[in-house]
Structure formats: structure tokens, C-alpha cells
Design a protein around this motif. Structure first.
Motif, mmCIF file in Angstrom:
data_model
loop_
_atom_site.group_PDB
_atom_site.id
_atom_site.type_symbol
_atom_site.label_atom_id
_atom_site.label_comp_id
_atom_site.label_asym_id
_atom_site.label_seq_id
_atom_site.Cartn_x
_atom_site.Cartn_y
_atom_site.Cartn_z
ATOM 1 N N GLY A 182 0.818 -1.203 0.000
ATOM 2 C CA GLY A 182 0.000 0.000 0.000
ATOM 3 C C GLY A 182 0.852 1.253 0.000
ATOM 4 N N LYS A 183 0.300 2.294 0.585
ATOM 5 C CA LYS A 183 0.942 3.608 0.602
ATOM 6 C C LYS A 183 2.368 3.514 1.150
ATOM 7 C CE LYS A 183 0.582 7.973 3.032
ATOM 8 N NZ LYS A 183 -0.116 8.712 4.073
ATOM 9 N N SER A 184 3.313 4.065 0.397
ATOM 10 C CA SER A 184 4.704 4.048 0.854
ATOM 11 C C SER A 184 5.209 5.438 1.227
ATOM 12 C CB SER A 184 5.616 3.435 -0.211
ATOM 13 O OG SER A 184 5.563 4.201 -1.395
ATOM 14 N N ALA A 185 4.517 6.488 0.769
ATOM 15 C CA ALA A 185 4.942 7.855 1.086
ATOM 16 C C ALA A 185 4.866 8.073 2.594
ATOM 17 C CB ALA A 185 4.062 8.869 0.360
ATOM 18 N N GLY A 186 5.944 8.601 3.161
ATOM 19 C CA GLY A 186 5.990 8.858 4.592
ATOM 20 C C GLY A 186 6.463 7.683 5.426
ATOM 21 N N TYR A 187 6.815 6.592 4.769
ATOM 22 C CA TYR A 187 7.285 5.398 5.460
ATOM 23 C C TYR A 187 8.643 4.974 4.915
ATOM 24 C CZ TYR A 187 2.457 4.960 6.976
ATOM 25 O OH TYR A 187 1.226 5.206 7.517
ATOM 26 N N ARG A 188 9.358 4.203 5.704
ATOM 27 C CA ARG A 188 10.538 3.480 5.229
ATOM 28 C C ARG A 188 10.055 2.048 5.034
ATOM 29 N NH1 ARG A 188 13.922 3.006 9.580
ATOM 30 N NH2 ARG A 188 12.250 3.703 10.905
ATOM 31 N N MET A 189 9.957 1.617 3.804
ATOM 32 C CA MET A 189 9.424 0.282 3.534
ATOM 33 C C MET A 189 10.477 -0.764 3.899
ATOM 34 S SD MET A 189 6.375 0.978 2.648
ATOM 35 C CE MET A 189 5.726 -0.586 2.053
ATOM 36 N N GLY A 190 10.017 -1.809 4.556
ATOM 37 C CA GLY A 190 10.927 -2.865 4.983
ATOM 38 C C GLY A 190 10.348 -4.231 4.702
#
Length: 190
Positions: free
Chosen positions: A42-50
Motif C-alpha cells: 500500500g501507501k509508501s509515502a511517509g514510510y521506510r518500507m521494509g
């Protein structure tokens, strides 16, 4: 030595956490939204995807301060990420669970956390969620209900500031937060 300062914005979905954070960063560039580690989709803006593997490694190293699952994803407050957030400026952490707030202030005690409750009525969450094009408004309303229940289950939670975001502009909320943080810094050095 002055303790590092951070801000926690707690509230239900669409209560204004992103908007108030944007107003804070416009007020002073030292404010920066803390990008939680997100494991999922889902939404990745504003997160550090792991990845799940990264999360397991963090857990094994004692690097997880708090983790919760919502919307089919896992969201993590991690010690390395918080360290980097303080190196970059004044982190603004978004949370929607009292347990997360408590875990943060207890588990990352090297900082002075300003605790801000942002609130809006359920109908406002529905309107704002639909207005920003969320495809999961029903889940966000369920999260609003869970946030209300969470607050009722923890009546002794001490907020430094409570803002009704239907009454106060994001800029006014940001100014209040900034003033409170400056007062705390002044009191700590006096």
C-alpha cells in the motif's frame, strides 16, 4: 546537557497528523515527520518500507521500540530510525494507540516527548478520508472507533496539549506545539 526533544501526535485517522506536521515544518525546518518502518503493501509515502526479514533482525537486536498491525501491515518505531530522526532534527511521531505512546516514552527515554492529542469527530474522519480519496474509509472509521475506545480505556493518559482540529487551524496547532516545546527547553536549561 539539554535532552533531545520530540513530538508525538496521537489521534484517529484523518485527525490532522499529516497536516499539523506540515505546518510544523513550515514554521521551523527542524521539525521532521518520523518515517516509521512499514512492512507490508500500500501507501509508501511517509514510510521506510521494509521486509519481514528486516523486522525479525530488528527484533532480535532489541531495536523495536513499538510495533502494531493495522490495515494488513506492520508499522514499527525502531531505535535506529529514531536515532536518525533526532540526528536530522525534531522528530514528529504519528501514533494512534496509547500503548504505542507509552512504549515510545518508556522505551526511548533519551528524549523529552511532547504528547499532543489531535481530535476530530467520527463524521469528520469520514469526510476527510473520502475527500482525500482513501479507498479504505470503512477501515479508517473502524480505527477511529478503536482510538476512541483506546482513550476511554486509558483515562489517566496525560496529554501536554489537546487540539480539536475542527476548531483550530493546522498553523495555530503548530504554533502551540512549538511554543510548548520552547517553554520546556527553557525550563530544562533554567
Amino acid at each position: 546537557m539539554t535532552r533531545r526533544q520530540g513530538v508525538v501526535l496521537y489521534g484517529p485517522p484523518a485527525s490532522g497528523k499529516d497536516t499539523v506536521t506540515a505546518a510544523l515544518t513550515q514554521l521551523r525546518p527542524e521539525y521532521r515527520q518520523f518515517a516509521r518502518l512499514k512492512v507490508g503493501s500500500g501507501k509508501s509515502a511517509g514510510y521506510r518500507m521494509g521486509t519481514a526479514e528486516q523486522l525479525r533482525a530488528l527484533e532480535a537486536a532489541g531495536g523495536v521500540v513499538y510495533a502494531n498491525s493495522r490495515y494488513g501491515n506492520t508499522y514499527v518505531l525502531d531505535r535506529p530510525g529514531l536515532d536518525a530522526g533526532f540526528t536530522a532534527g525534531v522528530p514528529v511521531v504519528h501514533l494512534g494507540q496509547v500503548a504505542g505512546v507509552r512504549a515510545l516514552i518508556d522505551g526511548y527515554s533519551a528524549a523529552d516527548w511532547l504528547l499532543v492529542l489531535l481530535w476530530c469527530p467520527r463524521a469528520t474522519t469520514a469526510e476527510r478520508s473520502a475527500g482525500r480519496g482513501d479507498s479504505d474509509t470503512t477501515a479508517r472509521l473502524a480505527a477511529w472507533d478503536a482510538t476512541r475506545e483506546d482513550l476511554e480505556a486509558h483515562p489517566g493518559m496525560a496529554w501536554d496539549l489537546t487540539v480539536d482540529t475542527t476548531q483550530a487551524s493546522p498553523q495555530d496547532a503548530a504554533r502551540l506545539i512549538d511554543q510548548l516545546l520552547a517553554q520546556r527547553a527553557g525550563a530544562a536549561t533554567a
